[in-house]
Design a protein around this motif. Sequence first.
Motif, PDB file in Angstrom:
ATOM      1  N   THR A  13       0.849  -1.195   0.000  1.00  0.00           N
ATOM      2  CA  THR A  13       0.000   0.000   0.000  1.00  0.00           C
ATOM      3  C   THR A  13       0.882   1.242   0.000  1.00  0.00           C
ATOM      4  O   THR A  13       1.982   1.245   0.566  1.00  0.00           O
ATOM      5  N   GLY A  14       0.411   2.314  -0.639  1.00  0.00           N
ATOM      6  CA  GLY A  14       1.123   3.585  -0.636  1.00  0.00           C
ATOM      7  C   GLY A  14       2.440   3.537  -1.391  1.00  0.00           C
ATOM      8  O   GLY A  14       2.702   2.641  -2.192  1.00  0.00           O
ATOM      9  N   MET A  15       3.310   4.501  -1.118  1.00  0.00           N
ATOM     10  CA  MET A  15       4.585   4.612  -1.818  1.00  0.00           C
ATOM     11  C   MET A  15       5.639   3.653  -1.289  1.00  0.00           C
ATOM     12  O   MET A  15       6.455   3.125  -2.041  1.00  0.00           O
ATOM     13  N   SER A  16       5.647   3.427   0.033  1.00  0.00           N
ATOM     14  CA  SER A  16       6.702   2.631   0.648  1.00  0.00           C
ATOM     15  C   SER A  16       6.275   1.208   0.965  1.00  0.00           C
ATOM     16  O   SER A  16       7.068   0.425   1.485  1.00  0.00           O
ATOM     17  N   GLY A  17       5.019   0.868   0.662  1.00  0.00           N
ATOM     18  CA  GLY A  17       4.543  -0.489   0.906  1.00  0.00           C
ATOM     19  C   GLY A  17       3.650  -0.625   2.109  1.00  0.00           C
ATOM     20  O   GLY A  17       2.763  -1.461   2.140  1.00  0.00           O
ATOM     21  N   GLY A  18       3.894   0.218   3.144  1.00  0.00           N
ATOM     22  CA  GLY A  18       3.096   0.127   4.355  1.00  0.00           C
ATOM     23  C   GLY A  18       3.635  -0.954   5.281  1.00  0.00           C
ATOM     24  O   GLY A  18       4.379  -1.850   4.879  1.00  0.00           O
ATOM     25  N   SER A  19       3.256  -0.893   6.545  1.00  0.00           N
ATOM     26  CA  SER A  19       3.784  -1.831   7.544  1.00  0.00           C
ATOM     27  C   SER A  19       3.326  -3.263   7.298  1.00  0.00           C
ATOM     28  O   SER A  19       4.053  -4.213   7.596  1.00  0.00           O
ATOM     29  N   ALA A  20       2.139  -3.445   6.724  1.00  0.00           N
ATOM     30  CA  ALA A  20       1.601  -4.795   6.546  1.00  0.00           C
ATOM     31  C   ALA A  20       2.476  -5.629   5.615  1.00  0.00           C
ATOM     32  O   ALA A  20       2.742  -6.800   5.886  1.00  0.00           O
ATOM     33  N   VAL A  21       2.937  -5.031   4.517  1.00  0.00           N
ATOM     34  CA  VAL A  21       3.703  -5.819   3.565  1.00  0.00           C
ATOM     35  C   VAL A  21       5.042  -6.253   4.151  1.00  0.00           C
ATOM     36  O   VAL A  21       5.513  -7.367   3.918  1.00  0.00           O
ATOM     37  N   TRP A  22       5.661  -5.393   4.981  1.00  0.00           N
ATOM     38  CA  TRP A  22       6.944  -5.768   5.574  1.00  0.00           C
ATOM     39  C   TRP A  22       6.774  -6.828   6.643  1.00  0.00           C
ATOM     40  O   TRP A  22       7.647  -7.686   6.825  1.00  0.00           O
ATOM     41  N   ARG A  23       5.644  -6.810   7.337  1.00  0.00           N
ATOM     42  CA  ARG A  23       5.354  -7.899   8.276  1.00  0.00           C
ATOM     43  C   ARG A  23       5.199  -9.214   7.522  1.00  0.00           C
ATOM     44  O   ARG A  23       5.677 -10.260   7.961  1.00  0.00           O
ATOM     45  N   GLU A  24       4.512  -9.156   6.376  1.00  0.00           N
ATOM     46  CA  GLU A  24       4.306 -10.377   5.597  1.00  0.00           C
ATOM     47  C   GLU A  24       5.625 -10.902   5.028  1.00  0.00           C
ATOM     48  O   GLU A  24       5.846 -12.109   4.962  1.00  0.00           O
ATOM     49  N   ILE A  25       6.489  -9.991   4.596  1.00  0.00           N
ATOM     50  CA  ILE A  25       7.805 -10.417   4.088  1.00  0.00           C
ATOM     51  C   ILE A  25       8.601 -11.096   5.200  1.00  0.00           C
ATOM     52  O   ILE A  25       9.235 -12.140   4.994  1.00  0.00           O
ATOM     53  N   SER A  26       8.571 -10.509   6.398  1.00  0.00           N
ATOM     54  CA  SER A  26       9.269 -11.113   7.535  1.00  0.00           C
ATOM     55  C   SER A  26       8.712 -12.494   7.842  1.00  0.00           C
ATOM     56  O   SER A  26       9.475 -13.446   8.097  1.00  0.00           O
ATOM     57  N   ARG A  27       7.397 -12.638   7.791  1.00  0.00           N
ATOM     58  CA  ARG A  27       6.784 -13.952   8.035  1.00  0.00           C
ATOM     59  C   ARG A  27       7.185 -14.944   6.959  1.00  0.00           C
ATOM     60  O   ARG A  27       7.389 -16.127   7.242  1.00  0.00           O
ATOM     61  N   PHE A  28       7.285 -14.482   5.724  1.00  0.00           N
ATOM     62  CA  PHE A  28       7.697 -15.352   4.628  1.00  0.00           C
ATOM     63  C   PHE A  28       9.082 -15.944   4.906  1.00  0.00           C
ATOM     64  O   PHE A  28       9.291 -17.150   4.759  1.00  0.00           O
ATOM     65  N   PHE A  29      10.026 -15.104   5.343  1.00  0.00           N
ATOM     66  CA  PHE A  29      11.376 -15.614   5.615  1.00  0.00           C
ATOM     67  C   PHE A  29      11.412 -16.472   6.872  1.00  0.00           C
ATOM     68  O   PHE A  29      12.176 -17.442   6.947  1.00  0.00           O
ATOM     69  N   ASP A  30      10.579 -16.156   7.857  1.00  0.00           N
ATOM     70  CA  ASP A  30      10.466 -17.036   9.026  1.00  0.00           C
ATOM     71  C   ASP A  30       9.978 -18.419   8.611  1.00  0.00           C
ATOM     72  O   ASP A  30      10.470 -19.448   9.097  1.00  0.00           O
ATOM     73  N   GLU A  31       9.018 -18.434   7.692  1.00  0.00           N
ATOM     74  CA  GLU A  31       8.469 -19.708   7.226  1.00  0.00           C
ATOM     75  C   GLU A  31       9.505 -20.496   6.432  1.00  0.00           C
ATOM     76  O   GLU A  31       9.563 -21.731   6.518  1.00  0.00           O
ATOM     77  N   LEU A  32      10.359 -19.800   5.671  1.00  0.00           N
ATOM     78  CA  LEU A  32      11.453 -20.491   4.985  1.00  0.00           C
ATOM     79  C   LEU A  32      12.331 -21.223   5.992  1.00  0.00           C
ATOM     80  O   LEU A  32      12.746 -22.366   5.760  1.00  0.00           O
ATOM     81  N   GLY A  33      12.631 -20.544   7.098  1.00  0.00           N
ATOM     82  CA  GLY A  33      13.459 -21.172   8.120  1.00  0.00           C
ATOM     83  C   GLY A  33      12.808 -22.398   8.725  1.00  0.00           C
ATOM     84  O   GLY A  33      13.467 -23.417   8.954  1.00  0.00           O
ATOM     85  N   ARG A  34      11.497 -22.334   8.980  1.00  0.00           N
ATOM     86  CA  ARG A  34      10.807 -23.495   9.543  1.00  0.00           C
ATOM     87  C   ARG A  34      10.745 -24.647   8.549  1.00  0.00           C
ATOM     88  O   ARG A  34      10.892 -25.814   8.909  1.00  0.00           O
ATOM     89  N   ARG A  35      10.544 -24.315   7.277  1.00  0.00           N
ATOM     90  CA  ARG A  35      10.352 -25.359   6.268  1.00  0.00           C
ATOM     91  C   ARG A  35      11.653 -25.995   5.837  1.00  0.00           C
ATOM     92  O   ARG A  35      11.711 -27.196   5.561  1.00  0.00           O
ATOM     93  N   HIS A  36      12.712 -25.193   5.742  1.00  0.00           N
ATOM     94  CA  HIS A  36      13.951 -25.706   5.187  1.00  0.00           C
ATOM     95  C   HIS A  36      15.031 -25.972   6.225  1.00  0.00           C
ATOM     96  O   HIS A  36      16.114 -26.440   5.878  1.00  0.00           O
TER      97      HIS A  36
END
Length: 203
Positions: free
Chosen positions: A173-196
Amino acid sequence: MTTGALQRAILRAGQRAAVERCGMCAGPVGPEHRHVWDEQDGELMCACTPCSLLFEREAAGAGRYQLVPTRGRRLPDLSADELGVPVGLVFFVKQRDGRVLGHYPSPLGTTESEIDASAWRAVEARSPELTELTPRVEAFLVWTGNRRDGGSQWVVPVDDCFRLVALIRRHWTGMSGGSAVWREISRFFDELGRRHGRPSGDD
């Protein structure tokens, strides 16, 4: 992979079809399924369990189809500074002719550029994992946004990267993405760690 093929794969990754179908036999596939790279059409295809088992044998693809692997591994303490990454999130994919393309995710999809060959070799020299990167179907994924733990560098199946770009498109959302997208990106990398599992090189 052409830009058009990549954009189509990202779009599919962000959609929820009522019944997803195998690209080989048209049978239904579950939420967790494998993908096959189609060299002729330059696209990823969903694969049901029987078809993915068939393509476990490399010769079964007859030079056209290649099964996307499932294994990922973190590369700790590997700097990618030589690659001149202009943004904090990028994935690199080897081509069959030896070139390496960088893909930079954005809310509109990705921007693509060819990586300087000598710069890639300098990073490769510090990591045997990158030397063994499978063209087309594996990616070197770099996130420098979280400097507290040195960022994250991974070798991942290329379909993980498509899911990441779809996530960015969905939550930006917006110009910088908004806080929600960065939380989701962080969760994505956390999930990589759990899966791999543990970082590559750990005992």
